[in-house]
Design an enzyme around this catalytic site. Structure first.
Site, PDB file in Angstrom:
ATOM      1  CB  CYS A 147     -13.966  23.754 -25.190  1.00  0.00           C
ATOM      2  SG  CYS A 147     -12.778  24.343 -23.974  1.00  0.00           S
ATOM      3  CB  CYS A 194     -15.317  25.375 -17.327  1.00  0.00           C
ATOM      4  SG  CYS A 194     -16.514  24.650 -18.480  1.00  0.00           S
TER       5      CYS A 194
END
Length: 267
Positions: A73, A203
């Site tokens: 991530c 994201c």
């Protein structure tokens, strides 16, 4: 049992963060999902554990909001680097191990609970070009589709259809990005994230994938992209390694500590 936790966010992508160096926290699927639940728990897109690493300064483990341990991530990487800074780990540059390898995070600016962090991402050896989309792995798998107006896209329904569709379902699914070209070196992106099963405000690996796919398809010599996401602005810099390969990929953006506290672990 009381659990100390910290809440961080990067461009609106938010995380529960646990200091796992002392042990004691067991990240079972139900427990992680409870902590990330926005109604019954703390609320977050994911959970991260900062733990010991035998070689680097620390290790990052990342879990999706559904409780499953996941891939890299990018926004989380910046946030956990700021968390390490708040814990007094390392100096202006942090080196840590993620599930996809070793990352280096440069603390460009830190002022109290806020920071600006440049995070080194993995090299991308290949971008697969298909009819209507690109597919690549920037630490997590990403589908990238270009649209005329990203604000008009029904991200949740279209994203879910792609995420669970073929050929991605057999491999655990994919994250789905819809990209609008604003200008040379400037794009807008909206992302449906697997494991959250919804659109998120940002994201990091998706912004990275979108910038690289844009560079490949446009043929532009620009090597630093502004990426506008729903939660703010990120920057992606990189070098071409020939063909559809890219190296020295760096994701830069904000990170912020929101609050900390204790929660009763009933699960």
């Amino acid at each position: 049992m009381k659990q100390r936790f910290y809440k961080y966010e990067g461009a609106g992508n938010d995380f529960v963060v646990i200091d796992g160096r002392t042990g004691g926290f067991i990240p079972g699927r139900e427990r992680v999902a409870f902590l990330c639940d926005r109604r019954r728990g703390i609320g977050a897109d994911g959970l991260m554990i900062l733990g010991h690493d035998p070689v680097q300064q620390f290790r990052m483990r990342y879990f999706n909001a559904d409780g499953g341990e996941s891939t890299m991530c990018g926004n989380g990487g910046r946030c956990i680097a700021l968390f390490a800074e708040h814990l007094g780990i390392g100096g202006a540059t942090k080196r840590f191990t993620g599930i996809d390898g070793v990352h280096e995070a440069r603390m460009l600016e830190v002022e109290g609970d806020r920071g600006e962090v440049a995070l080194g991402m993995i090299d991308v050896p290949e971008i697969d070009r298909h009819d209507g989309y690109c597919f690549l792995n920037t630490g997590s798998p990403h589908y990238v589709e270009f649209v005329e107006d990203v604000r008009s896209v029904d991200v949740c329904s279209r994203g879910a259809a792609v995420r669970w569709g073929e050929p991605f379902a057999a491999g655990g699914g994919t994250n789905v990005n819809f990209v609008e070209r604003v200008g040379d070196g400037h794009i807008r992106v909206r992302t449906f994230e697997r494991g959250v099963e919804d659109e998120t405000l940002a994201c990091g690996t998706g912004a990275t994938a979108s910038a690289l796919a844009t560079a490949l398809l446009s043929g532009s010599p620009v090597r630093r992209y502004r990426v506008d996401v729903e939660g703010g602005t990120l920057f992606v810099a990189f070098e071409s390694a020939g063909g559809s390969s890219f190296s020295h990929v760096v994701l830069t953006g904000p990170a912020k500590k929101v609050f900390e506290g204790e929660i009763d672990l009933k699960i």
